[in-house]
Enzyme design. Structure first.
Site, short mmCIF file in Angstrom:
data_model
loop_
_atom_site.label_atom_id
_atom_site.label_comp_id
_atom_site.label_asym_id
_atom_site.label_seq_id
_atom_site.Cartn_x
_atom_site.Cartn_y
_atom_site.Cartn_z
N THR A 187 -2.02 9.91 6.40
CA THR A 187 -0.71 9.43 6.81
C THR A 187 -0.56 7.97 6.40
O THR A 187 -1.55 7.25 6.29
CB THR A 187 -0.50 9.54 8.35
OG1 THR A 187 -1.57 8.85 8.99
CG2 THR A 187 -0.46 10.97 8.80
N ASP A 302 -4.12 -3.51 -4.43
CA ASP A 302 -4.51 -2.92 -3.14
C ASP A 302 -5.90 -2.29 -3.20
O ASP A 302 -6.15 -1.25 -2.60
CB ASP A 302 -3.47 -1.89 -2.70
CG ASP A 302 -3.43 -1.74 -1.18
OD1 ASP A 302 -4.08 -2.56 -0.48
OD2 ASP A 302 -2.77 -0.81 -0.69
N LYS A 304 -9.40 -1.41 -2.24
CA LYS A 304 -10.20 -1.36 -1.01
C LYS A 304 -10.76 0.06 -0.91
O LYS A 304 -10.22 1.00 -1.53
CB LYS A 304 -9.35 -1.70 0.22
CG LYS A 304 -8.13 -0.82 0.41
CD LYS A 304 -7.37 -1.23 1.65
CE LYS A 304 -6.10 -0.41 1.80
NZ LYS A 304 -5.34 -0.76 2.99
N ASN A 307 -8.60 3.25 -0.49
CA ASN A 307 -7.75 3.73 -1.59
C ASN A 307 -8.56 4.28 -2.76
O ASN A 307 -8.01 4.55 -3.82
CB ASN A 307 -6.84 2.60 -2.08
CG ASN A 307 -5.71 2.34 -1.11
OD1 ASN A 307 -5.40 3.20 -0.28
ND2 ASN A 307 -5.08 1.18 -1.20
N ASP A 320 -2.81 5.34 -4.18
CA ASP A 320 -1.88 4.41 -3.53
C ASP A 320 -1.48 3.24 -4.43
O ASP A 320 -1.99 2.12 -4.30
CB ASP A 320 -2.46 3.89 -2.21
CG ASP A 320 -1.35 3.26 -1.36
OD1 ASP A 320 -0.21 3.17 -1.84
OD2 ASP A 320 -1.65 2.84 -0.23
N THR A 337 -4.14 -6.22 1.66
CA THR A 337 -4.81 -5.97 2.93
C THR A 337 -5.59 -7.24 3.24
O THR A 337 -6.32 -7.71 2.37
CB THR A 337 -5.72 -4.74 2.79
OG1 THR A 337 -4.88 -3.62 2.54
CG2 THR A 337 -6.54 -4.51 4.04
N1 LIG Z 1 -4.10 12.88 -4.34
C1 LIG Z 1 -4.68 12.85 -3.14
N2 LIG Z 1 -5.62 13.75 -2.82
C2 LIG Z 1 -6.19 13.75 -1.60
N3 LIG Z 1 -5.89 12.87 -0.63
C3 LIG Z 1 -4.97 11.95 -0.89
C4 LIG Z 1 -4.32 11.88 -2.15
N4 LIG Z 1 -3.46 10.84 -2.13
C5 LIG Z 1 -3.58 10.29 -0.92
N5 LIG Z 1 -4.49 10.95 -0.16
C6 LIG Z 1 -4.87 10.64 1.22
O1 LIG Z 1 -3.75 10.18 1.94
C7 LIG Z 1 -3.96 8.84 2.38
C8 LIG Z 1 -2.65 8.09 2.34
O2 LIG Z 1 -2.21 8.02 0.98
P1 LIG Z 1 -1.47 6.74 0.43
O3 LIG Z 1 -2.34 5.55 0.71
O4 LIG Z 1 -1.06 6.99 -0.96
O5 LIG Z 1 -0.20 6.75 1.39
P2 LIG Z 1 0.64 5.54 1.89
O6 LIG Z 1 1.83 6.12 2.59
O7 LIG Z 1 0.91 4.62 0.74
O8 LIG Z 1 -0.34 4.89 2.93
P3 LIG Z 1 -0.31 3.40 3.40
O9 LIG Z 1 0.90 3.23 4.25
O10 LIG Z 1 -1.61 3.27 4.15
O11 LIG Z 1 -0.27 2.59 2.16
C9 LIG Z 1 -5.04 8.28 1.45
O12 LIG Z 1 -5.77 7.23 2.03
C10 LIG Z 1 -5.90 9.51 1.22
O13 LIG Z 1 -6.80 9.70 2.29
#
Ligand SMILES: Nc1ncnc2c1ncn2[C@@H]1O[C@H](COP(=O)(O)OP(=O)(O)OP(=O)(O)O)[C@@H](O)[C@H]1O
Length: 488
Positions: A187, A302, A304, A307, A320, A337
């Site tokens: 999320t 970003d 870390k 990600n 991300d 971050t």
């Molecule tokens: N292609 C993927 N395959 C599997 N898991 C994923 C993938 N993309 C993202 N995730 C999971 O979902 C999480 C959230 O994804 P992402 O960081 O892209 O979302 P976000 O809405 O930008 O989050 P944030 O608000 O923390 O930046 C990631 O940390 C990861 O655990």
């Protein structure tokens, strides 16, 4: 200091976000007082006072102030390098191969619960005009197909497709109802990422769903457009691949390859710290990816462990790209971050790709030591530590890795490794990487130190469990607001 470092990602700091929100700490900052302004109304910002906000929790939060980038012609940054790759030793790194589960409590039998796809009903045609930030002539872009009839040099016709699923040129024509949502695996601030099954190709994929109301409320419109546009432009073995993107009247959707091994963060917290060899492997793959992104004038911003996803084959996928930006010169947006942001971001000096090399130094330190070099319970404490330039070193730390970290964590970015005239080559030539052949790194020829415990392609046991009961009702945004996303 390690005593105070929370091991869970919810327990430490967070991404930066400005302007809004509950569960945030509001702070007032004065420029040039070791504090951070979030807004920048002009390039002459001496003593500009600004209010900014931090969200708690290192990864539960997200982002930033609205994008306030300003081009400057008075860059004092070092000359850009040509990034040509130099082969070094032919010896591939031998690393211990272990099978590890990302979740210490993960279960081996996997049931993927199908859910009704209530949130993804009905596709809207979309415009694919790249905005001015990401408009480049990258030849790889044709492979980042989005199923648009006008932009479809693209993908194979996967098994079982009927002719109605093909574009005029024979590429795949996507629809939201091709994707069956199975389970939430992550999320973010304005949405979630779900494991999905592509009913046409029968493959698993990840769907990132962003609620447009939240994107607008948090002033992240430009950032999500940057994210999508940059993802369409890039193709590299260690970056996530965007397969398709679209929107309806409520949400933005991005479809990615599903990376089933989970986050490097989980493996690092479970292990406590990584060996020099293990850290070296992940650092090398990241250097390869950063070198590529920077060669396209893209800064990632970003880096870390949260990600960095680990694929079934044990190799890294950077995910991300919400803060990534196509750079012309320098940019001033406050983002990142706290533990990972470079001094020049804190000082609002304008920043460039050097911030990624700084973050690499933080990451290598965190992998080797188990916690980041600059930590405090409050973001301001972190910033003070970053600006002080003081780093505590573990007594038995690999001295060669320490030398690299020191050269990356240089406050003066004109002297920071990676940002001098030889660019990424300086990093690649460092002694810590001397046993690496960088072509082998790129071609995934190094043996991964960790092989995730994965039982099938749609295995979600390496991710945390997220409630499926808290899906927010979809709110259609009005036509005026929808126009803000015209080019998504
Ligand atoms: N292609 C993927 N395959 C599997 N898991 C994923 C993938 N993309 C993202 N995730 C999971 O979902 C999480 C959230 O994804 P992402 O960081 O892209 O979302 P976000 O809405 O930008 O989050 P944030 O608000 O923390 O930046 C990631 O940390 C990861 O655990």
């Amino acid at each position: 200091m390690s005593k105070n470092f929370p091991p869970s990602k919810n327990g430490s700091s967070s991404k930066l976000i400005a302007g809004t929100e509950t569960h945030m700490i509001k702070l007032t900052a004065l420029h040039n007082k070791k504090q951070i302004p979030t807004t920048r109304t002009s390039t002459n910002n001496t003593n500009t006072e600004a209010t900014f906000t931090f969200k708690l929790g290192r990864t539960t939060g997200s982002d930033v102030s609205g994008d306030l980038s300003v081009n400057s012609s008075e860059s004092s940054d070092p000359v850009e390098s040509d990034y040509s790759e130099k082969s070094e030793d032919e010896k591939a790194q031998q690393v211990e191969n272990t099978h590890v589960s990302a979740n210490s409590h993960s279960i081996s039998s996997v049931t993927t619960t199908s859910m009704n796809n209530e949130t993804v009903d009905g596709e809207k045609d979309e415009s694919h005009d790249a905005d001015d930030i990401t408009n480049t002539e990258d030849s790889d872009r044709s492979e980042q197909d989005d199923g648009n009839d006008t932009d479809d040099e693209e993908t194979d016709n996967e098994s079982g497709e009927s002719s109605s699923n093909l574009t005029e040129k024979g590429g795949r024509k996507y629809h939201l109802d091709h994707f069956q949502i199975i389970k939430t695996v992550g999320t973010g601030t304005f949405g979630r990422v779900c494991l999905c099954r592509d009913k046409v190709s029968n493959k698993y994929c990840a769907m990132k769903i962003l609620a447009m109301t939240e994107v607008i409320r948090l002033k992240q419109i430009e950032h999500v457009k940057n994210e999508r546009n940059i993802l369409r432009e890039i193709r590299h073995p260690f970056t996530i691949s965007l397969e398709w993107s679209t929107k309806d009247e409520s949400n933005l959707y991005m479809i990615f390859d599903y990376v089933c091994g989970g986050e490097l963060f989980t493996y690092l917290r479970n292990a406590g710290k990584f060996s020099s060899q293990t850290s070296n492997f992940y650092a090398a793959e990241i250097v390869s990816a950063l070198d590529y992104l920077h060669s396209l004038q893209i800064i990632y911003r970003d880096l870390k462990p949260e990600n960095l996803l680990i694929n079934r084959d044990g190799h890294i996928k950077i995910t991300d790209f919400g803060f990534a930006k196509k750079l012309r010169d320098r940019t001033w947006t406050l983002c990142g971050t706290p533990e990972y942001i470079a001094p020049e971001i804190i000082q609002s000096k304008g920043h460039n790709k050097a911030v990624d090399w700084w973050a690499l130094g933080v990451l290598i330190y965190e992998m080797l030591v188990g916690y980041p070099p600059f930590y405090d319970e409050q973001p301001f404490g972190i910033y003070e530590k970053i600006l002080s330039g003081k780093i505590e070193w573990e007594r038995h730390m690999d001295p060669i890795a320490k030398d690299l970290i020191k050269k990356l964590l240089v406050n003066d970015r004109t002297k920071r490794l990676g940002n001098m005239k030889n660019g990424a080559d300086d990093v690649k030539r460092h002694r810590w990487f001397k046993n690496l052949n960088w072509n082998d790194v790129y071609n995934k020829k190094l043996m991964p130190p960790i092989l995730p415990d994965v039982h099938h392609d749609g295995d979600t046991t390496n991710f945390d469990d997220y409630s499926e009961m808290d899906w927010k009702p979809t709110i259609a945004i009005d036509q005026k607001d929808l126009k803000l996303f015209n080019d998504f």
